[in-house]
Design an enzyme around this catalytic site. Structure first.
Site, mmCIF file in Angstrom:
data_model
loop_
_atom_site.group_PDB
_atom_site.id
_atom_site.type_symbol
_atom_site.label_atom_id
_atom_site.label_comp_id
_atom_site.label_asym_id
_atom_site.label_seq_id
_atom_site.Cartn_x
_atom_site.Cartn_y
_atom_site.Cartn_z
ATOM 1 N N CYS A 1 1.605 -3.070 -2.912
ATOM 2 C CA CYS A 1 2.403 -4.198 -2.453
ATOM 3 C C CYS A 1 3.182 -3.941 -1.166
ATOM 4 C CB CYS A 1 3.329 -4.689 -3.557
ATOM 5 S SG CYS A 1 3.994 -6.318 -3.127
ATOM 6 N N ASN B 1 2.737 -8.204 -5.983
ATOM 7 C CA ASN B 1 3.512 -9.301 -6.575
ATOM 8 C C ASN B 1 4.456 -9.738 -5.477
ATOM 9 O OD1 ASN B 1 3.565 -9.422 -9.931
ATOM 10 N ND2 ASN B 1 2.966 -7.418 -9.123
ATOM 11 N N LYS C 1 4.071 4.346 -5.966
ATOM 12 C CA LYS C 1 4.564 3.546 -4.836
ATOM 13 C C LYS C 1 5.695 4.230 -4.069
ATOM 14 C CE LYS C 1 6.037 -1.296 -4.022
ATOM 15 N NZ LYS C 1 6.234 -2.586 -4.748
ATOM 16 N N GLU D 1 13.312 -3.430 -7.749
ATOM 17 C CA GLU D 1 12.445 -2.241 -7.764
ATOM 18 C C GLU D 1 13.238 -0.974 -7.472
ATOM 19 O OE1 GLU D 1 8.371 -2.267 -6.469
ATOM 20 O OE2 GLU D 1 8.608 -4.347 -5.841
ATOM 21 N N GLU E 1 -0.847 -5.068 -8.894
ATOM 22 C CA GLU E 1 0.336 -4.226 -9.179
ATOM 23 C C GLU E 1 0.941 -4.676 -10.521
ATOM 24 O OE1 GLU E 1 3.731 -5.506 -6.878
ATOM 25 O OE2 GLU E 1 4.615 -3.504 -6.845
ATOM 26 N N ASN F 1 6.358 3.101 -10.112
ATOM 27 C CA ASN F 1 5.452 1.958 -9.974
ATOM 28 C C ASN F 1 4.119 2.568 -9.541
ATOM 29 O OD1 ASN F 1 4.082 -0.374 -9.238
ATOM 30 N ND2 ASN F 1 5.856 -1.321 -8.256
HETATM 31 N N1 CDT Z 1 6.177 -6.054 -5.220
HETATM 32 C C1 CDT Z 1 6.588 -5.985 -3.932
HETATM 33 O O1 CDT Z 1 6.636 -4.920 -3.349
HETATM 34 N N2 CDT Z 1 6.977 -7.166 -3.373
HETATM 35 C C2 CDT Z 1 7.534 -7.251 -2.049
HETATM 36 C C3 CDT Z 1 8.446 -8.423 -2.024
HETATM 37 C C4 CDT Z 1 9.208 -8.565 -0.786
HETATM 38 S S1 CDT Z 1 10.651 -7.634 -0.688
HETATM 39 C C5 CDT Z 1 11.730 -8.238 -1.863
HETATM 40 C C6 CDT Z 1 6.485 -7.395 -0.959
HETATM 41 O O2 CDT Z 1 6.599 -6.685 0.045
HETATM 42 O O3 CDT Z 1 5.588 -8.226 -1.067
#
Ligand code: CDT
Length: 299
Positions: free
Chosen positions: A167, A192, A122, A141, A46, A106
């Site tokens: 993600c 990420n 996304k 995000e 991502e 995204n």
């Molecule tokens: N990039 C992404 O979606 N990361 C989220 C972080 C946790 S929620 C702040 C994930 O679900 O891995």
């Protein structure tokens, strides 16, 4: 025979000031490495062209616009498209997209034969839109991206039916079911994921477990392959998990990254193996009971 080698190309950290061209050179190196291992498809993470910029609060478009791509491909990314075509290797790439009418997403694309043949924006955007100064790292995000408007497309690629998610989407069973119902045989995704989750730090030690739990359940319950690539390591003072992996339709992990740096993992993907699950325990036509799932689409 519908089997081929697929790679997940994990990325180590990308520095805030690392030029896009330097990142693209890293991606090209990983693609060459995947190709040397016989891969026909390589999955990048991502937001693979930049640092994970939603960790910083920015107010003005002048400040955050430079993190977005306004065209894909564009001159900086073109070498990756060219290399993919020359090596005959398809790839999945996540990036921040700004459309010509000023919308921000995204986004992930699938590129085969030098052409963009699949695109996803996304849908499950985590985090917050306001500046939460108590957090060591922001997760903005919801500030920088609009919810995706393409649904969960399933498209032709690599001789089969492919899907993508991004993600946080992987934590939602609805994501996998939509892709499964669409007929996806292989789902590609990047992530990420910070090791530290400020609202519930007591779950920090479960980050790798929850990643694998989500990927394995998604693969098994829908009888499909899952190729997941992390952006990993300590990026601008924030630790991101690694654990990129390749999951078979049985839910078994066939390859898993061992580092939190740039690393290529591969496995042989046989799309015909989806039938092992889809013709049996999860034969949707025979055993699903959608008449009893009404709550799922009620808000
Ligand atoms: N990039 C992404 O979606 N990361 C989220 C972080 C946790 S929620 C702040 C994930 O679900 O891995």
């Amino acid at each position: 025979d519908r089997s081929f080698i697929t790679a997940a190309a994990q990325l180590g950290p990308i520095a805030r000031n690392e030029p896009r061209a330097a990142v693209v050179a890293r991606l090209c190196g990983l693609m060459r490495c995947a190709h040397e291992q016989g891969a026909r498809v390589v999955v990048f993470p991502e937001l693979a062209l930049t640092t994970f910029f939603p960790r910083w609060f920015m107010e003005d478009a002048a400040e955050f616009d430079p993190w977005f791509e306004t065209a894909m491909p564009n001159p900086v990314v073109q070498p990756l498209f060219d290399l993919g075509r020359d090596l005959n290797i398809a790839f999945h790439l996540g990036y921040a997209e700004k459309t010509s009418d000023g919308r921000y997403f995204n986004t992930a694309i699938f590129v085969e034969g030098g052409q963009v043949t699949g695109k996803y924006r996304k849908i499950h955007l985590p985090g917050h839109a306001d500046h939460q100064t108590w957090r060591p790292c922001q997760h903005l995000e919801k500030r920088y991206f609009e919810k995706g408007d393409l649904g969960f497309p399933v498209f032709d690629g690599a001789g089969g039916k492919l899907g993508m998610c991004i993600c946080n989407d992987r934590r939602w069973p609805e994501t996998w079911r939509m892709l499964g119902l669409g007929g996806a045989e292989m789902v590609m995704l990047g992530y990420n994921t910070p090791l530290h989750y400020p609202p519930a730090p007591e779950h920090d030690h479960l980050q790798y477990f929850h990643n694998e739990l989500s990927l394995q359940a998604g693969a098994y319950q829908n009888g499909m392959w899952v190729i997941a690539a992390a952006k990993a390591g300590r990026e601008e003072g924030c630790d991101l998990i690694g654990g990129s992996c390749i999951v078979a339709p049985t839910g078994e992990i066939l390859a898993r990254a061992a580092t939190v740096a740039d690393e290529v993992i591969t496995a042989r993907v046989d799309l015909d193996r989806c039938a092992e699950i889809r013709r049996n325990v999860f034969d949707f036509a025979q055993h699903r009971q959608p008449g009893d799932y009404g709550l799922l689409t009620r808000t």
